[in-house]
Design a protein around this motif. Structure first.
Motif, PDB file in Angstrom:
ATOM      1  N   ALA A  61     -39.139 -94.513 -36.736  1.00 46.81           N
ATOM      2  CA  ALA A  61     -39.867 -93.281 -37.026  1.00 46.81           C
ATOM      3  C   ALA A  61     -39.029 -92.033 -36.805  1.00 46.81           C
ATOM      4  CB  ALA A  61     -41.118 -93.211 -36.160  1.00 46.81           C
ATOM      5  N   GLY A  62     -38.272 -92.028 -35.700  1.00 45.36           N
ATOM      6  CA  GLY A  62     -37.658 -90.757 -35.341  1.00 45.36           C
ATOM      7  C   GLY A  62     -36.153 -90.734 -35.247  1.00 45.36           C
ATOM      8  N   ASN A  63     -35.528 -91.899 -35.119  1.00 45.05           N
ATOM      9  CA  ASN A  63     -34.106 -91.887 -34.816  1.00 45.05           C
ATOM     10  C   ASN A  63     -33.186 -91.685 -36.013  1.00 45.05           C
ATOM     11  OD1 ASN A  63     -34.613 -92.044 -32.162  1.00 45.05           O
ATOM     12  ND2 ASN A  63     -33.753 -94.074 -31.833  1.00 45.05           N
ATOM     13  N   CYS A  64     -33.737 -91.653 -37.184  1.00 44.65           N
ATOM     14  CA  CYS A  64     -32.895 -91.430 -38.362  1.00 44.65           C
ATOM     15  C   CYS A  64     -32.989 -89.984 -38.827  1.00 44.65           C
ATOM     16  CB  CYS A  64     -33.241 -92.406 -39.475  1.00 44.65           C
ATOM     17  SG  CYS A  64     -32.764 -94.102 -39.073  1.00 44.65           S
ATOM     18  N   SER A  65     -33.510 -89.144 -37.978  1.00 48.07           N
ATOM     19  CA  SER A  65     -33.522 -87.719 -38.278  1.00 48.07           C
ATOM     20  C   SER A  65     -33.543 -86.940 -36.975  1.00 48.07           C
ATOM     21  CB  SER A  65     -34.735 -87.358 -39.131  1.00 48.07           C
ATOM     22  OG  SER A  65     -35.910 -87.536 -38.380  1.00 48.07           O
ATOM     23  N   LEU A  66     -33.054 -85.733 -37.028  1.00 39.24           N
ATOM     24  CA  LEU A  66     -32.978 -84.916 -35.821  1.00 39.24           C
ATOM     25  C   LEU A  66     -32.997 -83.446 -36.215  1.00 39.24           C
ATOM     26  CD1 LEU A  66     -32.355 -85.015 -32.662  1.00 39.24           C
ATOM     27  CD2 LEU A  66     -29.991 -84.595 -33.320  1.00 39.24           C
ATOM     28  N   THR A  67     -33.699 -82.651 -35.425  1.00 40.10           N
ATOM     29  CA  THR A  67     -33.667 -81.211 -35.648  1.00 40.10           C
ATOM     30  C   THR A  67     -32.829 -80.573 -34.552  1.00 40.10           C
ATOM     31  OG1 THR A  67     -35.810 -81.170 -36.740  1.00 40.10           O
ATOM     32  CG2 THR A  67     -35.061 -79.107 -35.768  1.00 40.10           C
ATOM     33  N   VAL A  68     -31.857 -79.802 -34.950  1.00 41.31           N
ATOM     34  CA  VAL A  68     -30.987 -79.102 -34.005  1.00 41.31           C
ATOM     35  C   VAL A  68     -31.291 -77.614 -34.126  1.00 41.31           C
ATOM     36  CG1 VAL A  68     -28.594 -78.555 -33.404  1.00 41.31           C
ATOM     37  CG2 VAL A  68     -29.185 -80.848 -34.213  1.00 41.31           C
ATOM     38  N   GLU A  69     -31.469 -76.978 -32.977  1.00 38.82           N
ATOM     39  CA  GLU A  69     -31.747 -75.539 -32.988  1.00 38.82           C
ATOM     40  C   GLU A  69     -30.493 -74.741 -32.641  1.00 38.82           C
ATOM     41  OE1 GLU A  69     -36.453 -75.883 -31.708  1.00 38.82           O
ATOM     42  OE2 GLU A  69     -35.049 -74.858 -30.382  1.00 38.82           O
ATOM     43  N   ALA A  70     -30.381 -73.601 -33.251  1.00 43.44           N
ATOM     44  CA  ALA A  70     -29.298 -72.668 -32.938  1.00 43.44           C
ATOM     45  C   ALA A  70     -29.951 -71.322 -32.627  1.00 43.44           C
ATOM     46  CB  ALA A  70     -28.359 -72.529 -34.129  1.00 43.44           C
ATOM     47  N   ASN A  71     -29.395 -70.599 -31.660  1.00 43.72           N
ATOM     48  CA  ASN A  71     -30.085 -69.376 -31.247  1.00 43.72           C
ATOM     49  C   ASN A  71     -29.143 -68.181 -31.114  1.00 43.72           C
ATOM     50  OD1 ASN A  71     -28.729 -69.661 -28.803  1.00 43.72           O
ATOM     51  ND2 ASN A  71     -30.458 -70.693 -27.819  1.00 43.72           N
ATOM     52  N   ASP A  72     -29.701 -67.070 -30.673  1.00 43.24           N
ATOM     53  CA  ASP A  72     -28.939 -65.817 -30.567  1.00 43.24           C
ATOM     54  C   ASP A  72     -27.913 -65.822 -29.440  1.00 43.24           C
ATOM     55  OD1 ASP A  72     -30.188 -64.723 -32.743  1.00 43.24           O
ATOM     56  OD2 ASP A  72     -31.644 -63.527 -31.604  1.00 43.24           O
ATOM     57  N   THR A  73     -27.989 -66.795 -28.553  1.00 45.81           N
ATOM     58  CA  THR A  73     -26.973 -66.878 -27.502  1.00 45.81           C
ATOM     59  C   THR A  73     -25.779 -67.721 -27.971  1.00 45.81           C
ATOM     60  OG1 THR A  73     -27.883 -68.849 -26.408  1.00 45.81           O
ATOM     61  CG2 THR A  73     -28.755 -66.722 -25.703  1.00 45.81           C
ATOM     62  N   MET A  74     -25.736 -67.947 -29.286  1.00 50.87           N
ATOM     63  CA  MET A  74     -24.604 -68.658 -29.885  1.00 50.87           C
ATOM     64  C   MET A  74     -24.518 -70.088 -29.380  1.00 50.87           C
ATOM     65  SD  MET A  74     -20.767 -67.108 -30.089  1.00 50.87           S
ATOM     66  CE  MET A  74     -21.197 -65.375 -29.964  1.00 50.87           C
ATOM     67  N   LYS A  75     -25.658 -70.757 -29.362  1.00 56.83           N
ATOM     68  CA  LYS A  75     -25.675 -72.137 -28.864  1.00 56.83           C
ATOM     69  C   LYS A  75     -26.577 -73.027 -29.696  1.00 56.83           C
ATOM     70  CE  LYS A  75     -24.382 -71.672 -24.040  1.00 56.83           C
ATOM     71  NZ  LYS A  75     -24.809 -70.873 -22.887  1.00 56.83           N
ATOM     72  N   TYR A  76     -26.152 -74.286 -29.820  1.00 56.55           N
ATOM     73  CA  TYR A  76     -27.052 -75.324 -30.315  1.00 56.55           C
ATOM     74  C   TYR A  76     -27.843 -75.814 -29.097  1.00 56.55           C
ATOM     75  CZ  TYR A  76     -23.990 -75.890 -34.469  1.00 56.55           C
ATOM     76  OH  TYR A  76     -23.256 -75.706 -35.606  1.00 56.55           O
ATOM     77  N   ASN A  77     -28.975 -76.449 -29.347  1.00 54.93           N
ATOM     78  CA  ASN A  77     -29.746 -76.970 -28.213  1.00 54.93           C
ATOM     79  C   ASN A  77     -29.314 -78.380 -27.816  1.00 54.93           C
ATOM     80  OD1 ASN A  77     -30.822 -78.345 -30.388  1.00 54.93           O
ATOM     81  ND2 ASN A  77     -32.949 -78.108 -29.754  1.00 54.93           N
ATOM     82  N   THR A  78     -28.238 -78.860 -28.411  1.00 58.03           N
ATOM     83  CA  THR A  78     -27.699 -80.156 -27.999  1.00 58.03           C
ATOM     84  C   THR A  78     -26.178 -80.169 -28.134  1.00 58.03           C
ATOM     85  OG1 THR A  78     -27.763 -82.553 -28.366  1.00 58.03           O
ATOM     86  CG2 THR A  78     -27.989 -81.185 -30.306  1.00 58.03           C
ATOM     87  N   GLY A  79     -25.542 -80.921 -27.258  1.00 58.91           N
ATOM     88  CA  GLY A  79     -24.088 -81.031 -27.321  1.00 58.91           C
ATOM     89  C   GLY A  79     -23.641 -82.330 -27.963  1.00 58.91           C
ATOM     90  N   GLU A  80     -24.632 -83.117 -28.378  1.00 59.36           N
ATOM     91  CA  GLU A  80     -24.309 -84.428 -28.936  1.00 59.36           C
ATOM     92  C   GLU A  80     -25.397 -84.859 -29.905  1.00 59.36           C
ATOM     93  OE1 GLU A  80     -22.680 -87.654 -26.257  1.00 59.36           O
ATOM     94  OE2 GLU A  80     -24.545 -88.607 -26.881  1.00 59.36           O
ATOM     95  N   ILE A  81     -24.972 -85.452 -30.996  1.00 59.01           N
ATOM     96  CA  ILE A  81     -25.936 -86.023 -31.941  1.00 59.01           C
ATOM     97  C   ILE A  81     -25.652 -87.514 -32.022  1.00 59.01           C
ATOM     98  CG2 ILE A  81     -26.722 -86.090 -34.342  1.00 59.01           C
ATOM     99  CD1 ILE A  81     -25.979 -83.138 -34.586  1.00 59.01           C
ATOM    100  N   ALA A  82     -26.626 -88.308 -31.625  1.00 59.23           N
ATOM    101  CA  ALA A  82     -26.476 -89.769 -31.688  1.00 59.23           C
ATOM    102  C   ALA A  82     -27.078 -90.270 -32.989  1.00 59.23           C
ATOM    103  CB  ALA A  82     -27.162 -90.418 -30.503  1.00 59.23           C
ATOM    104  N   ILE A  83     -26.284 -91.021 -33.707  1.00 54.38           N
ATOM    105  CA  ILE A  83     -26.724 -91.540 -34.998  1.00 54.38           C
ATOM    106  C   ILE A  83     -26.667 -93.056 -34.983  1.00 54.38           C
ATOM    107  CG2 ILE A  83     -26.162 -91.652 -37.464  1.00 54.38           C
ATOM    108  CD1 ILE A  83     -25.232 -88.770 -37.290  1.00 54.38           C
TER     109      ILE A  83
END
Ligand SMILES: [Cu+2]
Length: 189
Positions: A61-83
């Motif tokens: 259901a969920g592991n074949c897709s991922l939402t990554v956020e990027a914000n005004d502090t110049m950061k993604y909300n994750t340092g790793e994407i597991a595929i």
């Protein structure tokens, strides 16, 4: 004759012993307890099966897709994407949760081999926002979202099989963002 009586006596004794056995509660509970302990391994065997099946359905259901956020502090909300290698395709959605204008704090998500990342970003710096700060036709880029502004989102779909060729990373090509916006792509079973 004496022998015959002995036999009958033995038979009676045997019968009474037999009926005693069936009537007695302890032997009955003893015979039930092996059954219960036999049921216990069955229960423990089914427990991991039960706990692994929700995990399997999560993967589906969920592991074949991922939402990554990027914000005004110049950061993604994750340092790793597991595929997962099991995925036929993997969808990454980038969401810009910031409020600063795209020209000041736009973000994208680019995937390339770790060894190529620095060169891709320096080569793309002069390409401009309209070209997502990527050199036109840069074949080192495996996939990239467009550069997006506040409240926008964009997605890319990748084939996990493409990632087996080396160490891949994801990063933002907006000038100056690489130092803070860079993470590993991890291929998992
Ligand atoms: Cu960025």
């Amino acid at each position: 004759m004496k022998y015959y009586l002995t036999l009958i006596g033995a038979a009676i004794l045997g019968l009474s012993a037999c009926s005693q056995k069936t009537d007695q509660t302890p032997p009955a509970s003893q015979s039930a307890s092996p059954a219960a302990s036999a049921a216990t391994p069955a229960a423990t065997a089914s427990a991991p099966a039960a706990s692994s099946s929700p995990a399997a359905s999560n993967a589906a259901a969920g592991n074949c897709s991922l939402t990554v956020e990027a914000n005004d502090t110049m950061k993604y909300n994750t340092g790793e994407i597991a595929i997962s290698k099991a995925c036929k395709s993997f969808d990454i959605t980038l969401k810009n949760t910031g409020t600063l204008p795209k020209t000041a704090m736009g973000h994208d998500l680019v995937i390339a081999k770790a060894a190529d990342v620095d060169a891709i970003v320096s080569d793309g710096a002069s390409a401009g926002a309209n070209n997502h700060f990527l050199k036109a036709g840069d074949t080192r880029v495996l996939a990239h979202t467009p550069l997006i502004g506040p409240g926008e989102e964009a997605g890319i779909r990748i084939d996990p099989a493409q990632l087996s060729a080396g160490d891949y990373e994801f990063f933002c090509s907006f000038p100056g963002h690489l130092a803070n916006m860079r993470g590993k792509i991890k291929l998992v079973d």
